[in-house]
Design an enzyme around this catalytic site. Structure first.
Site, PDB file in Angstrom:
ATOM      1  N   CYS A 136      23.529  -6.356   3.695  1.00 50.63           N
ATOM      2  CA  CYS A 136      22.091  -7.036   3.117  1.00 50.63           C
ATOM      3  C   CYS A 136      20.887  -7.221   3.742  1.00 50.63           C
ATOM      4  O   CYS A 136      20.563  -6.160   4.007  1.00 50.63           O
ATOM      5  CB  CYS A 136      22.990  -8.243   2.886  1.00 50.63           C
ATOM      6  SG  CYS A 136      22.617  -9.450   1.354  1.00 50.63           S
ATOM      7  N   HIS A 171      27.632  -6.105  -0.756  1.00 51.14           N
ATOM      8  CA  HIS A 171      28.597  -7.213   0.957  1.00 51.14           C
ATOM      9  C   HIS A 171      30.217  -6.778   0.185  1.00 51.14           C
ATOM     10  O   HIS A 171      31.378  -7.686   0.024  1.00 51.14           O
ATOM     11  CB  HIS A 171      29.003  -8.522   0.206  1.00 51.14           C
ATOM     12  CG  HIS A 171      27.746  -9.250   0.845  1.00 51.14           C
ATOM     13  ND1 HIS A 171      27.004  -9.792   2.191  1.00 51.14           N
ATOM     14  CD2 HIS A 171      26.397  -9.552   0.402  1.00 51.14           C
ATOM     15  CE1 HIS A 171      25.952 -10.149   1.856  1.00 51.14           C
ATOM     16  NE2 HIS A 171      25.735 -10.429   0.994  1.00 51.14           N
ATOM     17  N   GLU A 188      31.897  -6.282   3.052  1.00 59.13           N
ATOM     18  CA  GLU A 188      33.235  -6.785   3.259  1.00 59.13           C
ATOM     19  C   GLU A 188      33.690  -7.644   1.797  1.00 59.13           C
ATOM     20  O   GLU A 188      35.364  -8.262   2.612  1.00 59.13           O
ATOM     21  CB  GLU A 188      32.569  -7.617   4.664  1.00 59.13           C
ATOM     22  CG  GLU A 188      32.087  -8.881   4.348  1.00 59.13           C
ATOM     23  CD  GLU A 188      30.606  -8.626   3.424  1.00 59.13           C
ATOM     24  OE1 GLU A 188      29.600  -9.809   3.457  1.00 59.13           O
ATOM     25  OE2 GLU A 188      30.319  -7.835   3.343  1.00 59.13           O
TER      26      GLU A 188
END
Length: 220
Positions: A96, A197, A199
């Site tokens: 990001c 994202h 994660e």
């Protein structure tokens, strides 16, 4: 899991998903808040996380109304670490804001506010759920990781790449509006930057976890 990677952050309450995804991929993360004393000595790789907007002064623009107040210390710290990582050919995973600071540090520019931004922003708390599709460029590092031409990804950003730095390559775009969704450095062993994202998806989506596993494999 002996090799350590440096994970830069500013907001302590938002760093856990990065840690958990790296641990799930067998990577040993060392979490450090951005400060000017940091270096990559003793680390095998660098992870750049999400956060506030990059200072537009760094790419020759004035700050627009929708752009965050700059965090100049973090910008400077991350610029220094990016320079060090590239010089030493250490693996870099940029997420990001990480994609944006990487592009700016290499000479690229940013769109300060996407219009309309809704396609790229999740409006609820389900950060592990996809928001839109990305098209992956064949022959890229990301294509090798994904093993597919498209991916469903989450999203929460209002800025994006305007001009791509000359030494970086676009490896994914949003097929609907053309927004750059991933960049990589073809002259380094592993430099991958994604605008979404992973994660947040890694623990429920094996494809997104593979980003972290591939990063870990590049540390060897």
């Amino acid at each position: 899991m002996n090799k350590q990677v440096l994970v830069i952050y500013r907001e302590a309450d938002k760093v856990a998903p990065y840690r958990d995804a790296l641990l799930a991929a067998g990577v040993n993360p060392v979490l450090q808040e951005a400060n000017s004393s940091l270096s990559l000595n003793g680390f095998e790789g660098l992870v750049l996380t999400g956060g506030p907007d990059v200072d537009p002064v760094l790419y020759g623009e004035s700050r627009q109304v929708a752009t965050d107040q700059p965090d100049r210390e973090r910008d400077a710290v991350e610029a220094s670490l990016i320079k060090e990582a590239l010089a030493r050919d250490l693996p870099v995973l940029a997420i990001c804001r990480g994609l944006q600071i990487l592009n700016v540090c290499q000479g690229g520019t940013l769109i300060q506010h996407l219009l309309p931004p809704q396609r790229h922003q999740r409006t609820d708390t389900r950060r592990d759920q996809a928001v839109h599709e990305v098209s992956i460029e064949p022959g890229t590092l990301l294509a090798k990781i994904a093993g597919a031409n498209t991916w469903q990804v989450n999203s929460r950003h209002h800025q994006a790449v305007k001009t791509v730095a000359g030494n970086l390559r676009v490896s994914a775009v949003d097929p609907e509006d053309g927004t750059v969704e991933a960049l990589e450095h073809p002259e380094r062993r592993f430099v991958l930057a994604v605008q979404w994202h992973p994660e947040d998806q890694a623990l429920v989506d094996p494809g997104q976890l593979e980003i972290f596993r591939s990063f870990g494999s590049a540390l060897d």
